[in-house]
Design a protein around this motif. Structure first.
Motif, PDB file in Angstrom:
ATOM      1  N   ALA A 169     -24.770  39.778 -30.510  1.00 44.96           N
ATOM      2  CA  ALA A 169     -23.447  40.351 -30.247  1.00 44.96           C
ATOM      3  C   ALA A 169     -23.528  41.595 -29.375  1.00 44.96           C
ATOM      4  N   VAL A 170     -24.514  42.457 -29.639  1.00 44.25           N
ATOM      5  CA  VAL A 170     -24.648  43.705 -28.880  1.00 44.25           C
ATOM      6  C   VAL A 170     -26.112  43.970 -28.545  1.00 44.25           C
ATOM      7  N   PHE A 171     -26.334  44.603 -27.407  1.00 44.43           N
ATOM      8  CA  PHE A 171     -27.676  44.993 -26.992  1.00 44.43           C
ATOM      9  C   PHE A 171     -27.732  46.506 -26.925  1.00 44.43           C
ATOM     10  N   HIS A 172     -28.775  47.072 -27.531  1.00 47.38           N
ATOM     11  CA  HIS A 172     -28.961  48.520 -27.530  1.00 47.38           C
ATOM     12  C   HIS A 172     -30.138  48.878 -26.641  1.00 47.38           C
ATOM     13  N   SER A 173     -29.976  49.923 -25.856  1.00 45.56           N
ATOM     14  CA  SER A 173     -31.059  50.437 -25.020  1.00 45.56           C
ATOM     15  C   SER A 173     -30.707  51.852 -24.591  1.00 45.56           C
ATOM     16  N   ARG A 174     -31.703  52.705 -24.518  1.00 47.94           N
ATOM     17  CA  ARG A 174     -31.426  54.079 -24.083  1.00 47.94           C
ATOM     18  C   ARG A 174     -31.096  54.144 -22.594  1.00 47.94           C
ATOM     19  N   THR A 175     -31.392  53.090 -21.845  1.00 47.63           N
ATOM     20  CA  THR A 175     -31.095  53.074 -20.413  1.00 47.63           C
ATOM     21  C   THR A 175     -29.836  52.277 -20.078  1.00 47.63           C
ATOM     22  N   TYR A 176     -29.154  51.755 -21.091  1.00 49.01           N
ATOM     23  CA  TYR A 176     -27.923  50.983 -20.911  1.00 49.01           C
ATOM     24  C   TYR A 176     -26.776  51.701 -21.582  1.00 49.01           C
ATOM     25  N   SER A 185     -33.112  46.317 -28.069  1.00 53.69           N
ATOM     26  CA  SER A 185     -33.094  45.086 -28.856  1.00 53.69           C
ATOM     27  C   SER A 185     -31.667  44.588 -29.065  1.00 53.69           C
ATOM     28  N   TRP A 186     -31.567  43.282 -29.354  1.00 55.24           N
ATOM     29  CA  TRP A 186     -30.286  42.657 -29.701  1.00 55.24           C
ATOM     30  C   TRP A 186     -29.981  42.927 -31.158  1.00 55.24           C
ATOM     31  N   HIS A 187     -28.695  43.009 -31.479  1.00 55.72           N
ATOM     32  CA  HIS A 187     -28.263  43.247 -32.858  1.00 55.72           C
ATOM     33  C   HIS A 187     -27.167  42.270 -33.244  1.00 55.72           C
ATOM     34  N   GLU A 188     -27.261  41.789 -34.462  1.00 58.16           N
ATOM     35  CA  GLU A 188     -26.251  40.896 -35.018  1.00 58.16           C
ATOM     36  C   GLU A 188     -25.048  41.722 -35.452  1.00 58.16           C
ATOM     37  N   SER A 189     -23.860  41.197 -35.208  1.00 60.87           N
ATOM     38  CA  SER A 189     -22.634  41.870 -35.616  1.00 60.87           C
ATOM     39  C   SER A 189     -21.531  40.832 -35.799  1.00 60.87           C
ATOM     40  N   PRO A 190     -21.430  40.253 -37.003  1.00 58.49           N
ATOM     41  CA  PRO A 190     -20.413  39.228 -37.247  1.00 58.49           C
ATOM     42  C   PRO A 190     -18.979  39.716 -37.028  1.00 58.49           C
ATOM     43  N   LYS A 191     -18.768  41.022 -37.083  1.00 60.03           N
ATOM     44  CA  LYS A 191     -17.420  41.570 -36.899  1.00 60.03           C
ATOM     45  C   LYS A 191     -17.130  41.963 -35.451  1.00 60.03           C
ATOM     46  N   THR A 238     -23.336  47.255 -24.327  1.00 61.72           N
ATOM     47  CA  THR A 238     -23.563  45.911 -23.797  1.00 61.72           C
ATOM     48  C   THR A 238     -23.249  44.893 -24.879  1.00 61.72           C
ATOM     49  N   PHE A 239     -22.348  43.973 -24.563  1.00 62.00           N
ATOM     50  CA  PHE A 239     -21.909  42.950 -25.500  1.00 62.00           C
ATOM     51  C   PHE A 239     -22.277  41.579 -24.955  1.00 62.00           C
ATOM     52  N   GLY A 240     -23.102  40.848 -25.697  1.00 56.90           N
ATOM     53  CA  GLY A 240     -23.403  39.457 -25.370  1.00 56.90           C
ATOM     54  C   GLY A 240     -24.441  39.254 -24.280  1.00 56.90           C
ATOM     55  N   THR A 241     -25.062  38.076 -24.340  1.00 58.14           N
ATOM     56  CA  THR A 241     -26.024  37.695 -23.315  1.00 58.14           C
ATOM     57  C   THR A 241     -25.271  37.359 -22.049  1.00 58.14           C
ATOM     58  N   GLY A 242     -25.876  37.577 -20.974  1.00 55.48           N
ATOM     59  CA  GLY A 242     -25.244  37.169 -19.717  1.00 55.48           C
ATOM     60  C   GLY A 242     -24.633  38.262 -18.880  1.00 55.48           C
ATOM     61  N   HIS A 243     -24.246  39.276 -19.095  1.00 55.50           N
ATOM     62  CA  HIS A 243     -23.650  40.064 -20.148  1.00 55.50           C
ATOM     63  C   HIS A 243     -22.147  39.832 -20.139  1.00 55.50           C
ATOM     64  N   ASP A 244     -21.598  39.499 -21.310  1.00 51.21           N
ATOM     65  CA  ASP A 244     -20.151  39.323 -21.391  1.00 51.21           C
ATOM     66  C   ASP A 244     -19.444  40.622 -20.969  1.00 51.21           C
ATOM     67  N   LEU A 245     -19.974  41.750 -21.432  1.00 50.01           N
ATOM     68  CA  LEU A 245     -19.477  43.054 -21.002  1.00 50.01           C
ATOM     69  C   LEU A 245     -20.627  44.041 -21.043  1.00 50.01           C
TER      70      LEU A 245
END
Length: 119
Positions: free
Chosen positions: A46-53, A13-19, A56-63
């Motif tokens: 801001a970040v995507f969490h997954s046990r197979t990744y 899932s995606w997670h919000e992270s204003p910092k 991961t930062f950002g959609t698209g993926h920025d990084l």
């Protein structure tokens, strides 16, 4: 590199992270140290969490750092989707390519993390 104040989980899932922010101490394009924050109203992805990744930062993926990042070319950078791209730079200014292999990773923790012994 990247920073987030959200602890990593194994859920998908995606997670919000204003910092959260991305940074480059040096880049293939030659610009000096650079800090890239989320674009306005984009910190909810801001970040995507997954046990197979990996991280991961950002959609698209920025990084995105993949599994077996030192041998894989599935590591991706496309800065500018969720995080602000420095003026005059292309989406791949850090690595010169969309896909890359990781030479080295450093992970830092902050706060009250438990210390574990490797002995």
């Amino acid at each position: 590199g990247g920073f987030t104040d959200v602890s990593w989980t194994s859920g998908s899932s995606w997670h919000e992270s204003p910092k959260a922010f991305l940074y480059a101490l040096k880049s293939k394009s030659g610009i000096g140290p650079t800090k890239m924050r989320c674009k306005t109203n984009q910190d909810y992805k801001a970040v995507f969490h997954s046990r197979t990744y990996g991280p991961t930062f950002g959609t698209g993926h920025d990084l995105h750092i993949s599994d077996n990042s030192h041998t894989s070319t599935n590591n991706l950078t496309c800065i500018g989707c969720t995080y602000s791209l420095p003026a005059g730079q292309n989406n791949y200014f850090i690595t010169e390519k969309h896909q890359f292999t990781v030479a080295e990773i450093e992970v830092f923790g902050f706060g009250d993390a438990k210390k574990e012994s490797c002995a």
